[in-house]
Write a protein that holds these residues in place. Structure first.
Motif, PDB file in Angstrom:
ATOM      1  N   LEU A 101      -4.664   0.587   6.962  1.00  0.00           N
ATOM      2  CA  LEU A 101      -4.247   1.900   6.391  1.00  0.00           C
ATOM      3  C   LEU A 101      -4.978   3.164   6.568  1.00  0.00           C
ATOM      4  CD1 LEU A 101      -1.753   3.023   4.990  1.00  0.00           C
ATOM      5  CD2 LEU A 101      -2.934   2.627   2.671  1.00  0.00           C
ATOM      6  N   SER A 102      -4.479   4.113   7.125  1.00  0.00           N
ATOM      7  CA  SER A 102      -5.050   5.535   7.256  1.00  0.00           C
ATOM      8  C   SER A 102      -4.947   6.222   6.120  1.00  0.00           C
ATOM      9  CB  SER A 102      -4.379   5.997   8.549  1.00  0.00           C
ATOM     10  OG  SER A 102      -4.974   7.297   8.911  1.00  0.00           O
ATOM     11  N   TYR A 103      -3.369   6.221   5.654  1.00  0.00           N
ATOM     12  CA  TYR A 103      -3.177   7.149   4.450  1.00  0.00           C
ATOM     13  C   TYR A 103      -1.792   6.694   4.217  1.00  0.00           C
ATOM     14  CZ  TYR A 103      -0.980  10.744   7.117  1.00  0.00           C
ATOM     15  OH  TYR A 103      -0.307  11.519   7.852  1.00  0.00           O
ATOM     16  N   PHE A 104      -1.344   7.110   2.964  1.00  0.00           N
ATOM     17  CA  PHE A 104      -0.043   6.839   2.586  1.00  0.00           C
ATOM     18  C   PHE A 104       0.639   8.137   1.930  1.00  0.00           C
ATOM     19  CE2 PHE A 104      -2.624   5.319  -1.091  1.00  0.00           C
ATOM     20  CZ  PHE A 104      -1.912   5.935  -2.240  1.00  0.00           C
ATOM     21  N   THR A 105       1.882   8.462   1.960  1.00  0.00           N
ATOM     22  CA  THR A 105       2.483   9.636   1.502  1.00  0.00           C
ATOM     23  C   THR A 105       3.634   9.112   0.777  1.00  0.00           C
ATOM     24  OG1 THR A 105       3.151  11.708   2.221  1.00  0.00           O
ATOM     25  CG2 THR A 105       3.583  10.079   3.539  1.00  0.00           C
ATOM     26  N   PRO A 106       3.994   9.765  -0.707  1.00  0.00           N
ATOM     27  CA  PRO A 106       5.216   9.558  -0.983  1.00  0.00           C
ATOM     28  C   PRO A 106       6.447  10.404  -0.666  1.00  0.00           C
ATOM     29  CG  PRO A 106       3.704  10.601  -2.455  1.00  0.00           C
ATOM     30  CD  PRO A 106       3.114  10.493  -1.351  1.00  0.00           C
ATOM     31  N   LYS A 107       7.857   9.934  -0.797  1.00  0.00           N
ATOM     32  CA  LYS A 107       8.737  10.764  -0.336  1.00  0.00           C
ATOM     33  C   LYS A 107       9.706  10.342  -1.370  1.00  0.00           C
ATOM     34  CE  LYS A 107       8.031  12.440   4.063  1.00  0.00           C
ATOM     35  NZ  LYS A 107       8.348  12.541   5.400  1.00  0.00           N
ATOM     36  N   GLY A 108      10.714  11.430  -2.070  1.00  0.00           N
ATOM     37  CA  GLY A 108      11.808  11.325  -2.843  1.00  0.00           C
ATOM     38  C   GLY A 108      11.235  11.345  -4.295  1.00  0.00           C
ATOM     39  N   VAL A 109       9.911  11.618  -4.503  1.00  0.00           N
ATOM     40  CA  VAL A 109       9.493  11.844  -5.945  1.00  0.00           C
ATOM     41  C   VAL A 109       8.470  12.906  -5.922  1.00  0.00           C
ATOM     42  CG1 VAL A 109       9.985   9.449  -6.972  1.00  0.00           C
ATOM     43  CG2 VAL A 109       7.651  10.231  -5.814  1.00  0.00           C
ATOM     44  N   THR A 110       8.157  13.795  -7.047  1.00  0.00           N
ATOM     45  CA  THR A 110       7.150  14.791  -6.929  1.00  0.00           C
ATOM     46  C   THR A 110       5.882  14.115  -6.938  1.00  0.00           C
ATOM     47  OG1 THR A 110       7.234  15.083  -9.274  1.00  0.00           O
ATOM     48  CG2 THR A 110       8.687  16.085  -8.105  1.00  0.00           C
ATOM     49  N   LYS A 111       4.838  14.865  -6.710  1.00  0.00           N
ATOM     50  CA  LYS A 111       3.470  14.688  -6.834  1.00  0.00           C
ATOM     51  C   LYS A 111       3.011  14.131  -8.115  1.00  0.00           C
ATOM     52  CE  LYS A 111       1.065  16.661  -2.799  1.00  0.00           C
ATOM     53  NZ  LYS A 111       0.387  17.639  -2.275  1.00  0.00           N
ATOM     54  N   GLY A 112       3.465  14.835  -9.011  1.00  0.00           N
ATOM     55  CA  GLY A 112       3.279  14.610 -10.556  1.00  0.00           C
ATOM     56  C   GLY A 112       3.587  13.371 -10.823  1.00  0.00           C
ATOM     57  N   ARG A 161      -5.656   1.359  -0.926  1.00  0.00           N
ATOM     58  CA  ARG A 161      -6.573   2.301  -0.497  1.00  0.00           C
ATOM     59  C   ARG A 161      -6.522   2.422   0.782  1.00  0.00           C
ATOM     60  NH1 ARG A 161      -6.286   3.178  -5.129  1.00  0.00           N
ATOM     61  NH2 ARG A 161      -7.558   2.374  -7.020  1.00  0.00           N
ATOM     62  N   SER A 162      -7.261   3.554   1.256  1.00  0.00           N
ATOM     63  CA  SER A 162      -7.326   3.920   2.772  1.00  0.00           C
ATOM     64  C   SER A 162      -8.424   2.782   3.255  1.00  0.00           C
ATOM     65  CB  SER A 162      -7.991   5.181   2.996  1.00  0.00           C
ATOM     66  OG  SER A 162      -8.108   5.404   4.488  1.00  0.00           O
ATOM     67  N   GLY A 163      -8.086   2.369   4.469  1.00  0.00           N
ATOM     68  CA  GLY A 163      -9.031   1.286   5.184  1.00  0.00           C
ATOM     69  C   GLY A 163      -8.391  -0.233   4.816  1.00  0.00           C
ATOM     70  N   ASP A 164      -7.455  -0.348   3.791  1.00  0.00           N
ATOM     71  CA  ASP A 164      -6.726  -1.772   3.597  1.00  0.00           C
ATOM     72  C   ASP A 164      -6.185  -2.329   4.807  1.00  0.00           C
ATOM     73  OD1 ASP A 164      -8.184  -1.586   1.088  1.00  0.00           O
ATOM     74  OD2 ASP A 164      -6.171  -1.242   0.098  1.00  0.00           O
ATOM     75  N   ALA A 222      -7.300   4.771  16.057  1.00  0.00           N
ATOM     76  CA  ALA A 222      -6.903   3.518  16.505  1.00  0.00           C
ATOM     77  C   ALA A 222      -6.637   2.162  15.691  1.00  0.00           C
ATOM     78  CB  ALA A 222      -7.738   3.242  17.687  1.00  0.00           C
ATOM     79  N   ASN A 223      -5.617   1.688  15.883  1.00  0.00           N
ATOM     80  CA  ASN A 223      -5.482   0.430  15.061  1.00  0.00           C
ATOM     81  C   ASN A 223      -4.948   0.813  13.433  1.00  0.00           C
ATOM     82  OD1 ASN A 223      -4.414  -2.292  14.797  1.00  0.00           O
ATOM     83  ND2 ASN A 223      -6.419  -2.924  14.161  1.00  0.00           N
ATOM     84  N   GLN A 224      -4.498   2.004  13.291  1.00  0.00           N
ATOM     85  CA  GLN A 224      -4.312   2.317  11.970  1.00  0.00           C
ATOM     86  C   GLN A 224      -2.984   2.947  11.894  1.00  0.00           C
ATOM     87  OE1 GLN A 224      -6.959   4.662   9.983  1.00  0.00           O
ATOM     88  NE2 GLN A 224      -8.922   3.170  10.365  1.00  0.00           N
ATOM     89  N   VAL A 225      -2.372   2.786  10.421  1.00  0.00           N
ATOM     90  CA  VAL A 225      -0.997   3.177  10.286  1.00  0.00           C
ATOM     91  C   VAL A 225      -0.882   4.018   9.081  1.00  0.00           C
ATOM     92  CG1 VAL A 225       0.185   1.180  11.288  1.00  0.00           C
ATOM     93  CG2 VAL A 225      -0.486   0.959   8.743  1.00  0.00           C
TER      94      VAL A 225
END
Length: 190
Positions: A50-61, A73-76, A115-118
């Motif tokens: 995992l490089s990073y994750f991002t939510p869509k459809g809800v606010t950050k709060g 976590r990043s790197g999982d 490389a090799n990350q999503v």
């Protein structure tokens, strides 16, 4: 080492590599044979991380409240289990908040910079909050409906004069209130 080709040691080696859960492909390939000697090459393909994750459809709060629960976590290593568990935890979080029709869909996109990350895109559809408009009490002749509803502390109907009190449907609260109603019947000798 002297081994039989194909043999049990090869299948055990492949099985032990699969058990680690971080590989998508395992191959043992013969590269060269010289007399009684055989040269083997292990070809392994690692699952993406995992490089990073991002939510869509809800606010950050709204997502910050569930971020600690998902434990990503990043790197999982991104496995099907990680994706399904994350979906389940997010849906359960919003169901507990009164959004009984909450749905979560997770997409993985290859990260072009690493490389090799999503990148995991977490699409959340909370749906509408489920509220209690009316409580119907069936087959009740012993105790007035008003007294039964009063005994239900956490499960309330929606009324115009209850502006700041919640009337959301939460199954756990309903179960507690059912016990309180049963207790009221026991007090009356039923």
């Amino acid at each position: 080492e002297r081994v039989r080709v194909p043999g049990e040691k090869f299948s055990n080696a492949i099985e032990n590599l699969w058990k680690q859960g971080v590989l998508t492909d395992v191959k043992i390939v013969v590269t060269n044979i010289k007399g009684d000697n055989i040269f083997l090459e292990l070809q392994l393909a690692e699952k993406p991380r995992l490089s990073y994750f991002t939510p869509k459809g809800v606010t950050k709060g709204q997502f910050e409240k569930v971020r600690d629960k998902i434990n990503v976590r990043s790197g999982d290593v991104v496995t099907d289990n990680l994706i399904k568990t994350t979906q389940y935890v997010i849906e359960e979080h919003f169901i507990d908040k009164g959004f009984l029709n909450a749905k979560c869909n997770i997409e993985t996109i290859t990260d072009s910079l690493r490389a090799n990350q999503v990148v995991m895109i977490i699409n959340v559809d909370r749906g509408r909050k489920v509220k209690i408009n009316k409580i119907y009490i069936a087959d009740n002749t012993a105790i007035k409906d008003v007294k039964i509803k009063r005994k239900m502390k956490d499960t309330k109907e929606r009324h115009w004069y209850r502006l700041f009190k919640t009337s959301k449907y939460i199954e756990e609260n309903l179960e507690k209130d059912k016990e309180a109603v049963i207790e009221k019947y026991h007090e009356k000798g039923f």
